[in-house]
Design a protein around this motif. Structure first.
Motif, short mmCIF file in Angstrom:
data_model
loop_
_atom_site.label_atom_id
_atom_site.label_comp_id
_atom_site.label_asym_id
_atom_site.label_seq_id
_atom_site.Cartn_x
_atom_site.Cartn_y
_atom_site.Cartn_z
N GLU A 66 0.83 -1.28 -0.14
CA GLU A 66 0.03 0.15 -0.08
C GLU A 66 0.77 1.29 0.09
O GLU A 66 0.63 2.35 -0.70
N THR A 67 1.94 1.42 0.90
CA THR A 67 2.85 2.53 0.93
C THR A 67 3.74 2.56 -0.25
O THR A 67 3.84 3.64 -0.87
N VAL A 68 3.98 1.45 -0.76
CA VAL A 68 4.68 1.34 -2.13
C VAL A 68 4.20 1.97 -2.93
O VAL A 68 4.62 2.73 -3.99
N ASP A 69 2.73 1.57 -3.39
CA ASP A 69 1.80 2.09 -4.19
C ASP A 69 1.61 3.84 -4.14
O ASP A 69 1.79 4.43 -5.14
N PHE A 70 1.54 3.94 -2.87
CA PHE A 70 1.18 5.63 -2.80
C PHE A 70 2.45 6.40 -3.03
O PHE A 70 2.53 7.43 -3.79
N ILE A 71 3.85 5.73 -2.88
CA ILE A 71 4.58 6.50 -3.06
C ILE A 71 5.14 6.56 -4.46
O ILE A 71 5.53 7.56 -5.12
N LYS A 72 4.95 5.26 -5.26
CA LYS A 72 5.19 5.38 -6.91
C LYS A 72 4.03 6.52 -7.44
O LYS A 72 4.41 6.87 -8.35
N ASN A 73 2.82 6.36 -6.86
CA ASN A 73 1.98 7.19 -7.73
C ASN A 73 2.50 8.75 -7.22
O ASN A 73 2.11 9.68 -8.05
N GLY A 74 3.13 8.96 -6.36
CA GLY A 74 3.56 10.48 -5.71
C GLY A 74 4.71 11.03 -6.72
O GLY A 74 4.62 11.84 -7.06
N ILE A 75 5.84 10.04 -6.92
CA ILE A 75 7.02 10.41 -7.38
C ILE A 75 7.36 9.60 -8.81
O ILE A 75 8.38 9.80 -9.31
N GLY A 76 6.69 8.26 -8.98
CA GLY A 76 7.08 7.37 -9.98
C GLY A 76 7.85 6.22 -9.71
O GLY A 76 8.11 5.41 -10.66
N TYR A 77 8.35 6.20 -8.42
CA TYR A 77 9.30 4.99 -8.14
C TYR A 77 9.21 4.91 -6.55
O TYR A 77 8.68 5.79 -5.93
N PHE A 78 9.78 3.90 -6.13
CA PHE A 78 9.79 3.70 -4.79
C PHE A 78 11.35 2.81 -4.40
O PHE A 78 12.12 2.14 -5.02
N ILE A 111 9.27 0.82 -10.17
CA ILE A 111 9.15 2.31 -11.07
C ILE A 111 7.90 2.00 -11.66
O ILE A 111 7.24 0.97 -12.10
N LYS A 112 7.23 3.27 -11.64
CA LYS A 112 6.04 3.56 -12.41
C LYS A 112 6.09 3.79 -13.87
O LYS A 112 5.42 3.30 -14.92
N HIS A 113 6.90 4.94 -14.33
CA HIS A 113 7.13 5.42 -15.62
C HIS A 113 7.99 4.61 -16.15
O HIS A 113 9.21 4.97 -16.23
N LYS A 114 7.77 3.58 -16.98
CA LYS A 114 8.90 2.59 -17.63
C LYS A 114 9.75 3.45 -18.54
O LYS A 114 10.81 3.17 -18.65
N LYS A 115 9.18 4.11 -19.22
CA LYS A 115 9.77 4.55 -20.56
C LYS A 115 10.76 5.60 -19.77
O LYS A 115 11.89 5.96 -20.58
#
Length: 926
Positions: A66-78, A111-115
């Motif tokens: 849950e925290t991992v997803d929150f951070i990835k959505n906020g800055i794009g990675y964890f 990472i969220k933004h793969k590209k």
């Protein structure tokens, strides 16, 4: 430290650490760690902004999805806690290279933004093994790297982009110091700024902007365009960046650079591919049908590899080249250009760096060049100085092209002579960039610099665009007038060459020159002195006393009369709120407006003076806007590198003002203490000079006896020894009598005998000696008085003994002065520190006025003086040029030869000597 000092320190430390690793590879490692620190610190800042405690951060792990997803959505990675950069630092000696490997591997999973992020650490990850032969040596090297960069601040307000500056500084230094191999990925900052300013002006009225670099390298061109454009638009997030790069490690640099400059991931679209072989994809690979969309952008900028080989085969139908032709196999320059042009919107603009050869080479390139000209795409050509790019000395150009233009001419600029030497390379100055940019914007003809050339003229030249065909920037050849050379006088046409001065000072020409009767020649007006005798100061006096010159200065001073007040309002009054990125342009425009009507003053010299001072002002503004106005009242440790136990270490040597320099505060607020110190320093300089002069007066034996082993200065102990010997030899009647009294005391006489001796010895002034209780005098008191008499004895003037006294006195004074200067300097330093820390706001503003505004106002005033000084020098040069005529020189030579021939008559010698002298005499009389 400000960002410039910090960047320099990191480079120096990095350069020392570099051993067997090539600069180009080492760059990837240190930049990779810098980028990882940025991401790690950014995550910690994000967490604290969202109320995460230190304990919450310490518990971060991948298991907490849950925290991992929150951070990835906020800055794009964890990044989990064990992998944070700060955690590595806290480990101290327990840090291991495996910590880095584990962290980089984990990052790729989170990472969220793969590209944007995928594979961005591949270069660092695969290169860790090169940091050492085993895990221990690799750990030590990595530890050194992370401690080297741990002090880089990773956040800032407005334009205080410390990280970005350091990143760019390191890239530039690596490129400059590693030759072509490392330099090919980097466009020098000044060239990047020039291209960016041209593009930014074209795009200045747009709210949404897309820019593209198909050979992005480090990404500096994109970044600089973004910064230049952002000065014209309110929201920098309205700029979208497209980048393509062939080499993976350089492609990673592009992405790192964009991310660290605060570009939103959604605004970054990058691709690792061969630009010429694999054009920008029109679709998303996962959905090629529904996502088809060609890439057309507002601006393309590129610095492709020069004259690179490529394969044009089977590319005739490629839409990028179909309209214009294919570049030859051995030179891909036009292939890159046509690629860039193809991706432009109809109202877009592109700038590209190319070798000079594209302007005139024949064959397929001539065909492409002709088509570009006839289709009206080439807007401007800018010839740059040689040796301006790292790793190559070939001359280069910037070509500006557009898809659609209302005009059909081409602006051609020869800017090859506008630069400053920077080591072995040439570098564009701020004034050079400004002059080129203005010429492009205004499309004006400038003698020996720029020309707007019609299509017809270019057709007449068979589409050859070689710059010298259109712009002659060569210096005027120096000519010599035969009449003036032979008979004297200054030719009228050479005086006419200074016509721009005579237009401003109409009466000055007649003040300085008078016409030689019935000839087109002149001489300087002066009844007492000939041209060759007239000194520059005399010409200067005539010039400055001229009414037109005085009127010029009055008018100039009036134009800048309120300049200090304007600067104070613009800078000091708005110190915490002004837009730093825009402020220099605001000030430059004001200066240019004030210079209207002063044709003799080069406005670009004024701009350079502004920019030179702006670099300091900008740093101060960044600090104040980042840390608050209280930063002006701070002092920070002055760290210097010194050898401690044969190792170089950083140690503190006092303090320095964070914003306000100590010397400025001392001049303005502690002038009495400063003057006292300077007086002593001046006296010390005089005394040291006197001692040097005394050394020169010694003979070799005295030097042997009185100087140190190196012979550079006096040996104090040897001087004292020689002086004691000289004193011991002094024998005045009083000293002789006293020595006799000491001998008498050796006989151990009774007290009455002592008193009788004293009463009868009239040569001694016994009142000057402290007596015993019984009225007689003890041995120690008498001996001390003898030494006093010897010390106060005046030796014969200019004697060796007198010189010894002078040396001893000077050495004593020198020692005393040094001790006093050290004590006074330390006291002044401490008082300056305390003064800065106790400043009130009004005094700070006054000091900022003296640091920023007074020097800038003085620089503007100096411009007018420089004009008149230059006229004085040119007038003097004209007078000197024809001062000694050929006729006068011939007559003087003839006179000297006759005198020498006459002297030969008085010489004697043997038969052969006389025969030789007769031959010489005949030659002199010939």
């Amino acid at each position: 430290m400000n960002k410039q000092q910090l960047a320099k320190k990191i480079w120096q430390s990095a350069n020392k650490m570099r051993s067997k690793i090539e600069a180009n590879e080492y760059k990837d490692y240190i930049i990779g760690f810098v980028f990882y620190k940025f991401l790690s610190d950014k995550e910690e800042q994000f967490l604290r902004a969202n109320d995460f405690s230190d304990q919450d951060i310490a518990s971060l792990s991948e298991e907490d999805t849950e925290t991992v997803d929150f951070i990835k959505n906020g800055i794009g990675y964890f990044i989990a806690y064990p992998h944070l950069f700060s955690t590595w630092i806290n480990k101290g000696s327990d840090f291991d290279i495996s910590d880095v490997r584990d962290a980089l591997s984990a990052f790729s999973r989170n990472i969220k933004h793969k590209k944007v992020f995928e594979g961005i650490f591949d270069t660092l990850q695969t290169g860790l093994s090169k940091l050492g032969e085993n895990a221990k040596s690799q750990s030590n090297a990595a530890s050194s790297l992370i401690y080297l960069i741990k002090d880089i601040p990773m956040e800032g307000k407005q334009d205080y982009d410390v990280l970005g500056f350091i990143y760019e500084y390191l890239l530039g230094m690596f490129a400059a110091n590693a030759g072509k191999k490392a330099g090919e990925f980097y466009t020098p900052h000044e060239v990047s700024v020039l291209m960016s300013e041209i593009v930014a002006y074209h795009l200045k009225d747009r709210n949404q902007i897309e820019i593209y670099d198909p050979t992005s390298g480090s990404g500096s061109l994109l970044i600089n365009i973004g910064q230049s454009v952002s000065r014209h638009i309110d929201d920098k997030n309205n700029i979208k960046y497209y980048a393509q790069e062939l080499k993976q490690n350089t492609y990673n640099l592009t992405r790192m650079n964009l991310i660290m400059r605060g570009v939103l991931p959604a605004n970054i679209v990058t691709r690792n591919a061969d630009t010429l072989e694999d054009d920008w994809p029109y679709f998303n690979e996962s959905d090629p049908v529904n996502s088809y969309q060609p890439l057309y952008v507002d601006a393309v900028v590129s610095n492709p590899p020069y004259s690179q080989e490529w394969q044009p085969k089977n590319k005739e139908s490629d839409p990028r080249y179909a309209r214009f032709g294919l570049a030859p196999k051995g030179k891909a320059d036009f292939a890159f250009l046509l690629h860039d042009l193809y991706h432009l919107k109809p109202d877009g603009i592109m700038t590209i760096v190319l070798p000079h050869g594209v302007l005139f080479r024949g064959g397929d390139e001539e065909t492409i060049r002709k088509n570009l000209i006839e289709h009206n795409h080439i807007d401007a050509i800018i010839g740059l100085p040689a040796n301006i790019f790292f790793g190559t000395g070939i001359p280069t150009i910037i070509m500006v092209l557009k898809q659609k233009r209302s005009n059909t001419d081409i602006l051609i600029i020869d800017a090859s002579k506008g630069f400053i030497k920077a080591g072995k390379d040439n570098q564009l100055r701020a004034s050079d960039i400004k002059k080129i940019t203005d010429a492009v914007i205004n499309r004006e003809n400038i003698d020996k610099y720029a020309r707007v050339v019609s299509q017809k003229d270019i057709r007449d030249q068979n589409y050859n665009l070689n710059i010298p065909r259109y712009v002659d920037s060569s210096d005027d050849a120096q000519t010599w007038d035969i009449y003036a050379t032979m008979l004297g006088g200054i030719p009228q046409h050479e005086i006419d060459y200074l016509q721009r001065y005579w237009q401003t000072f109409p009466s000055l020409r007649e003040t300085l020159f008078t016409q030689v009767e019935d000839t087109p020649y002149y001489q300087l007006k002066n009844n007492q002195l000939t041209n060759s005798q007239l000194a520059t100061t005399d010409i200067e006096q005539h010039v400055y006393q001229n009414q037109d010159v005085k009127a010029f200065f009055d008018r100039y001073r009036a134009s800048f009369a309120n300049f200090p007040d304007y600067l104070y309002q613009q800078l000091v009054d708005q110190v915490t709120t002004l837009k730093i990125a825009r402020q220099e342009t605001i000030l430059a425009n004001d200066i240019f407006a004030r210079l209207q009507g002063f044709e003799l003053i080069d406005k670009y010299s004024a701009y350079q003076a502004l920019d030179d001072l702006w670099q300091t002002i900008m740093i101060d503004l960044e600090i104040i806007q980042t840390e608050g106005f209280t930063a002006t009242k701070k002092v920070v440790p002055n760290m210097v590198t010194k050898k401690v136990k044969n190792k170089e270490e950083e140690v503190q040597e006092g303090w320095v003002g964070h914003v306000l320099p100590f010397d400025l505060v001392q001049r303005q607020l502690l002038s009495d203490e400063l003057q006292q110190l300077q007086d002593k320093e001046s006296r010390l300089s005089v005394v040291s000079g006197e001692l040097d002069a005394l050394i020169d007066e010694l003979d070799e034996e005295q030097k042997e006896n009185l100087l140190n082993d190196s012979g550079s200065s006096f040996s104090v102990s040897d001087v004292n020894k020689a002086l004691n010997t000289a004193y011991a030899d002094i024998a005045t009647p009083e000293i002789t009598a006293l020595n006799d009294y000491l001998d008498f005391l050796e006989t151990k006489p009774k007290k009455p005998a002592k008193l009788d001796y004293v009463a009868n010895e009239l040569a001694v002034n016994w009142d000057n000696i402290e007596a015993n209780k019984g009225g007689d005098y003890g041995k120690s008191k008498v001996s001390a008085y003898i030494k006093t008499l010897q010390a106060t004895h005046e030796f014969t003037k200019d004697s060796d003994e007198a010189r010894l006294v002078q040396i001893s006195d000077s050495l004593d004074e020198e020692k005393t002065l040094k001790l006093e200067i050290k004590a006074d300097s330390d006291a002044l330093h401490q008082k300056t520190k305390e003064t800065i820390e106790a400043l009130d706001d009004a005094t700070v503003n006054d000091l900022l006025n003296h640091k920023w505004i007074v020097p800038l106002d003085q620089a503007m005033m100096q411009l007018a003086d420089d004009v008149v000084s230059e006229l004085t020098l040119q007038t003097q040069a004209l007078a000197d040029k024809y001062a000694d005529t050929y006729m006068d020189t011939t007559k003087q030579l003839e006179k000297s030869e006759n005198e020498l021939a006459g002297m030969i008559d008085h010489l004697t010698g043997d038969t052969f000597d006389m025969a030789g002298l007769q031959a010489l005499q005949a030659l002199l009389k010939y």
